[in-house]
Design a protein around this motif. Structure first.
Motif, mmCIF file in Angstrom:
data_model
loop_
_atom_site.group_PDB
_atom_site.id
_atom_site.type_symbol
_atom_site.label_atom_id
_atom_site.label_comp_id
_atom_site.label_asym_id
_atom_site.label_seq_id
_atom_site.Cartn_x
_atom_site.Cartn_y
_atom_site.Cartn_z
ATOM 1 N N PRO A 73 12.761 -0.646 -1.007
ATOM 2 C CA PRO A 73 12.782 -0.364 -2.596
ATOM 3 C C PRO A 73 11.539 -0.554 -3.201
ATOM 4 O O PRO A 73 11.239 0.354 -4.286
ATOM 5 N N ARG A 74 10.583 -1.409 -2.751
ATOM 6 C CA ARG A 74 9.394 -1.875 -3.418
ATOM 7 C C ARG A 74 8.432 -0.634 -2.780
ATOM 8 O O ARG A 74 7.095 -0.983 -3.490
ATOM 9 N N CYS A 75 8.356 0.046 -1.837
ATOM 10 C CA CYS A 75 7.361 0.981 -1.318
ATOM 11 C C CYS A 75 6.986 2.042 -2.092
ATOM 12 O O CYS A 75 7.783 2.621 -2.532
ATOM 13 N N ARG A 76 5.653 2.143 -2.406
ATOM 14 C CA ARG A 76 5.262 3.406 -3.144
ATOM 15 C C ARG A 76 4.681 4.445 -2.365
ATOM 16 O O ARG A 76 4.302 4.374 -1.138
ATOM 17 N N LEU A 77 5.204 5.680 -2.644
ATOM 18 C CA LEU A 77 4.974 6.681 -1.724
ATOM 19 C C LEU A 77 4.140 7.930 -2.877
ATOM 20 O O LEU A 77 4.227 7.947 -3.937
ATOM 21 N N THR A 78 3.388 8.530 -1.777
ATOM 22 C CA THR A 78 2.407 9.793 -2.556
ATOM 23 C C THR A 78 2.988 11.117 -1.620
ATOM 24 O O THR A 78 2.655 11.120 -0.390
ATOM 25 N N VAL A 79 3.499 12.050 -2.435
ATOM 26 C CA VAL A 79 4.125 13.217 -1.635
ATOM 27 C C VAL A 79 3.220 14.288 -1.941
ATOM 28 O O VAL A 79 3.041 14.481 -3.066
ATOM 29 N N ARG A 80 2.492 15.228 -0.886
ATOM 30 C CA ARG A 80 2.028 16.407 -1.403
ATOM 31 C C ARG A 80 2.712 17.447 -0.571
ATOM 32 O O ARG A 80 3.113 17.365 0.678
ATOM 33 N N VAL A 81 2.894 18.483 -1.070
ATOM 34 C CA VAL A 81 3.637 19.578 -0.785
ATOM 35 C C VAL A 81 2.466 20.905 -0.708
ATOM 36 O O VAL A 81 1.955 21.103 -1.584
ATOM 37 N N ARG A 83 -8.849 14.298 6.899
ATOM 38 C CA ARG A 83 -9.887 13.417 5.702
ATOM 39 C C ARG A 83 -9.185 12.218 5.324
ATOM 40 O O ARG A 83 -9.534 11.530 4.487
ATOM 41 N N SER A 84 -8.436 11.720 6.080
ATOM 42 C CA SER A 84 -7.602 10.458 5.942
ATOM 43 C C SER A 84 -7.090 10.133 4.727
ATOM 44 O O SER A 84 -6.992 9.327 4.148
ATOM 45 N N ARG A 85 -6.417 11.611 4.119
ATOM 46 C CA ARG A 85 -5.962 11.599 2.808
ATOM 47 C C ARG A 85 -4.307 11.387 2.802
ATOM 48 O O ARG A 85 -3.699 11.576 2.012
ATOM 49 N N LEU A 86 -3.795 11.608 4.210
ATOM 50 C CA LEU A 86 -2.530 11.547 4.560
ATOM 51 C C LEU A 86 -2.244 10.680 5.571
ATOM 52 O O LEU A 86 -2.838 10.680 6.606
ATOM 53 N N GLU A 144 0.902 -1.347 0.072
ATOM 54 C CA GLU A 144 -0.084 0.034 -0.059
ATOM 55 C C GLU A 144 0.969 1.231 0.190
ATOM 56 O O GLU A 144 1.995 1.095 0.883
ATOM 57 N N PRO A 145 0.690 1.994 -0.842
ATOM 58 C CA PRO A 145 1.454 3.510 -0.732
ATOM 59 C C PRO A 145 1.347 4.351 0.651
ATOM 60 O O PRO A 145 0.430 4.201 1.235
ATOM 61 N N ILE A 146 2.294 4.755 0.590
ATOM 62 C CA ILE A 146 2.479 5.698 2.108
ATOM 63 C C ILE A 146 2.222 7.045 1.501
ATOM 64 O O ILE A 146 2.884 7.658 0.773
ATOM 65 N N THR A 147 1.089 7.830 2.249
ATOM 66 C CA THR A 147 0.898 9.226 1.621
ATOM 67 C C THR A 147 1.376 10.064 2.852
ATOM 68 O O THR A 147 1.132 10.261 3.857
ATOM 69 N N ILE A 148 2.329 10.942 2.201
ATOM 70 C CA ILE A 148 2.922 12.333 3.275
ATOM 71 C C ILE A 148 2.717 13.519 2.740
ATOM 72 O O ILE A 148 2.677 13.563 1.531
#
Length: 294
Positions: free
Chosen positions: A129-137, A149-152, A102-106
């Motif tokens: 190395p296989r972990c997927r990240l979603t990054v929001r700035v 809202r449980s999006r991060l 599962e992607p980690i959202t930061i």
């Protein structure tokens, strides 16, 4: 007439579970002691070693009284076994989970996106190395709203924002706010300001500090976007307020002390959701360490 193909000798494999038991016996000093680390009975270990000797067609142990002693073949096998087990463990660590994680959202503010994030991502990739990240700035308020809202999963932001349900937060660093801009634009009766739109902790601090010092000001540029604010400061439109870390990373001029009233320090807050997987917790720790090291 062509010659018939020469039969190839069938390759044989050494079961890694046998090698792991073999190394455990060598490191423990006896089969009895090895049972405490390999979680097999002594009789099961004995059967495994007999099977390993059958596979290799080599005697690996000999009796010296009540002690087990390695034969020359056994001594040679120890180094090979450790190398093979290390490679096996590395393969399983890197590729063993065939399902997509599962992607980690930061989320993090721009002050950290341009400074600590590249190093944190490089260090995290080495371990996962296989972990997927979603990054929001974005701004702290925006990121925390997304968190609510449980999006991060993790937020690295600035300033105190209070407790949130099903999560924890901690102070991981402090930085001093500084005034940035060209000193030449301040030779006016009103201080020209380049600010982000509310809600913004830096805007609040700048306006409150100037009002408390009874300094007149006027807002010459207001924007929701940090790049536009940065462009306004760099072009000489006016002064703004940000962290020293941000100013240094962006190459923006920090106004000398005393030109404008001193702005306060600001705390760096790490917020994370409860019950995150170990990979996400590792990432949170890397962010906290990198922030503290700045």
């Amino acid at each position: 007439m062509s010659n018939p193909p020469i039969p190839q000798r069938m390759a044989r494999n050494v079961p890694t579970e046998l090698l792991r038991s073999f190394v455990a016996i060598v490191e423990a000093g006896s089969m009895a002691q090895a049972t405490e680390t390999i979680f097999l009975t002594q009789s099961a270990l004995s059967l495994q070693m007999k099977r390993l000797e059958d596979v290799l067609q080599q005697k690996l142990f000999r009796r010296d009284g009540r002690k087990l002693v390695l034969t020359p073949a056994g001594e040679e096998l120890v180094a090979y076994a450790r190398q093979l087990l290390a490679l096996n463990d590395r393969i399983m660590h890197k590729l063993g989970d065939v399902s997509e994680p599962e992607p980690i959202t930061i989320g993090l503010v721009q002050d950290f996106a341009d400074t600590i994030l590249p190093d944190v991502l490089a260090r995290f990739r080495l371990e996962h190395p296989r972990c997927r990240l979603t990054v929001r700035v974005g701004g702290s308020a925006e990121l925390l709203e997304m968190f609510d809202r449980s999006r991060l999963d993790i937020v690295l932001c600035l300033g105190q924002h209070g407790d949130r349900p099903n999560s924890s937060w901690r102070i991981v660093g402090q930085d001093r706010m500084v005034w940035i801009g060209d000193p030449g634009v301040l030779d006016q009766s009103e201080i020209p300001l380049v600010l982000l739109e509310p809600p913004c902790r830096f805007r609040e601090s700048a306006l409150r500090t100037l009002a408390k010092a009874r300094r007149d000001y006027r807002i010459v540029l207001e924007t929701p976007h940090l790049p536009a604010m940065r462009a306004g400061v760099r072009s000489g439109l006016g002064a703004s307020c940000r962290t020293r870390r941000f100013a240094t990373s962006e190459g923006l001029s920090i106004l000398p002390t005393g030109i404008l009233p001193e702005v306060p320090e600001i705390e760096t807050i790490l917020v994370q959701r409860n019950g995150l997987p170990e990979t996400a917790q590792d990432l949170a720790e890397l962010l906290a360490q990198a922030t503290a090291d700045q």
